[in-house]
Design an enzyme around this catalytic site. Sequence first.
Site, short mmCIF file in Angstrom:
data_model
loop_
_atom_site.label_atom_id
_atom_site.label_comp_id
_atom_site.label_asym_id
_atom_site.label_seq_id
_atom_site.Cartn_x
_atom_site.Cartn_y
_atom_site.Cartn_z
N SER A 1 -8.36 -0.48 7.15
CA SER A 1 -8.18 -1.35 8.32
C SER A 1 -6.72 -1.42 8.74
CB SER A 1 -8.71 -2.75 8.02
OG SER A 1 -7.84 -3.40 7.12
N LYS B 1 0.81 -1.23 0.00
CA LYS B 1 0.00 0.00 0.00
C LYS B 1 0.84 1.27 0.00
CE LYS B 1 -4.25 -1.80 0.48
NZ LYS B 1 -5.42 -1.45 -0.34
#
Lengths: 317, 317
Positions: free
Chosen positions: B77, B52
């Site tokens: 999350s 990410k």
Amino acid sequence: MSESTMPSEAGVHAAAASIAQILPPTPLLPVEIGGVRCWAKAETLQPVGAFKIRGGWWRLSNLPENERARGVVAVSSGNHAQGVAWAARRLGIPAVIVMPRDAPKVKLEATRALGAEIVLYERPGEDRDEVAARVLEERGGTLVHAFGDPWVIEGQGSAGIEITEQLGAQPSRILVCCGGGGLAAGLALACPDAAIVPVEPEGWDMVGQAVRSGEIVRVAADAPATICDALRPDATKPINLAVLKDRAGPCLAVSDEKIRAAQRFAFSALNLVVEPGGAAALAAALAGKVAIDASTVIMLTGGNTDAESFAKTITDL
Amino acid sequence: MSESTMPSEAGVHAAAASIAQILPPTPLLPVEIGGVRCWAKAETLQPVGAFKIRGGWWRLSNLPENERARGVVAVSSGNHAQGVAWAARRLGIPAVIVMPRDAPKVKLEATRALGAEIVLYERPGEDRDEVAARVLEERGGTLVHAFGDPWVIEGQGSAGIEITEQLGAQPSRILVCCGGGGLAAGLALACPDAAIVPVEPEGWDMVGQAVRSGEIVRVAADAPATICDALRPDATKPINLAVLKDRAGPCLAVSDEKIRAAQRFAFSALNLVVEPGGAAALAAALAGKVAIDASTVIMLTGGNTDAESFAKTITDL
């Protein structure tokens, strides 16, 4: 080169060229220690999970054709075992590995899975060199010593050639987990401008003592237990001491507690599985036992550990 | 490029060039699955422990100068949270991250340590997009969507450019853990000749259903629990589906049990810590759900997992 010949910087470069043909370089990962970004060389990501594949490959691929059929014999608690077994399988050479019965299960199983024959001995009690001598006498073959061998030292040193290529320059300093001193000696030859900092378990720092005194020192019979199954030879060899005596220092020792803390750090900050003996250098860095700068390299030498003991370590039980 | 613009292959190459300036390529490690040697791309070894960081960096570094001071808002999350927080700190952009209260502690703590402000919501119960909308309304700033954003897709795709460089050719097939479909879409653009195989948790395979039906599908309200905290968005976005609908397949789903087995395999065979959501693609490979060949790549997408749950998984408790 004969077994009594000294390893050389040129030999390390030759070993590195050979190893580059069969194994990709292991990653050099950025790691932040006390606010300073330095580097971790992840030998844990080798196919056998430890740097020992390097020395095993270089030693066995230099075995004369007429000695190959008789096979090789090695003595190891597990990582050298797998390195030799891996190289032997690849080269079609039979391998017998003498291993302590208390070696981590994962190392015994992995060595067997690589096709080597395993002969167990009791630690403490039986002398592992005597067991190996008996195997050699009964079957013949070539002994591949885990650290006191010029090809093995040169092979391990190939990690230092990779590091220099990855950094674009020799590192300032290499912190290296130290058993018999094979990797430390190889790195000293590979990186003549780098400081070599061997790190041993407390009570097992016989390389450090040998470097300081100039003489081979044996680990005391009443040495404390250590979780570092990979860093428990009794004494270094003259060939290792000859390379290290003017090159290694400071020679450090770390406690089991610091080593477990380093394993937890590698788990949480790096997502790497590192075995106790593979985390000794990182432990010394995290404990602030030596100065760290941007071109310091910390060797993570092995990651072969049983799930149960690793689970206990990371949950701090 | 505006937020409604489609991501492109050229954009992925631009993202890869930008990311290569700040992050070394993650290792492509050999891995043997059922006797076939293929490759694992270890995004677990990124500084934030997950891929990410790529999309976060590319999105934020393309934020116009006059929008930077107002900051960014992300919903995640944990892994997108850390990717955005890492990029925001490096670029000096304030970041607010909306995170579920049940996110792994290790992800909450790491995001906080990167200097982001965290706003918690309850999962299930509160709608995370509503919480994000409220934060945006109150404070302004730019929403950085975790997957439905062209820059984020292009940034994630940079992993595919690295893989192609590392292999010397495009892979035949990429097995990719799939949440919303950002990485899968980016890889589809990066490697136009490769088959893209998204792998989702059983019951959460809404990208697979969307690809098969051509329509956005929502995860059922009574979907079973999954250990993959990172793979639980409710539905993919039109931008992801537009890229994937003619490119992805077969789309697979794996059970929690297979995912835990894959985590154990990564631990013992690779010495890598992989989180549940990061092991889905490996689980599909190990379960024989798709053919593997020598140029198949398995994405290990993240490794951020609490010690307690990892310890339970590797000891099979």
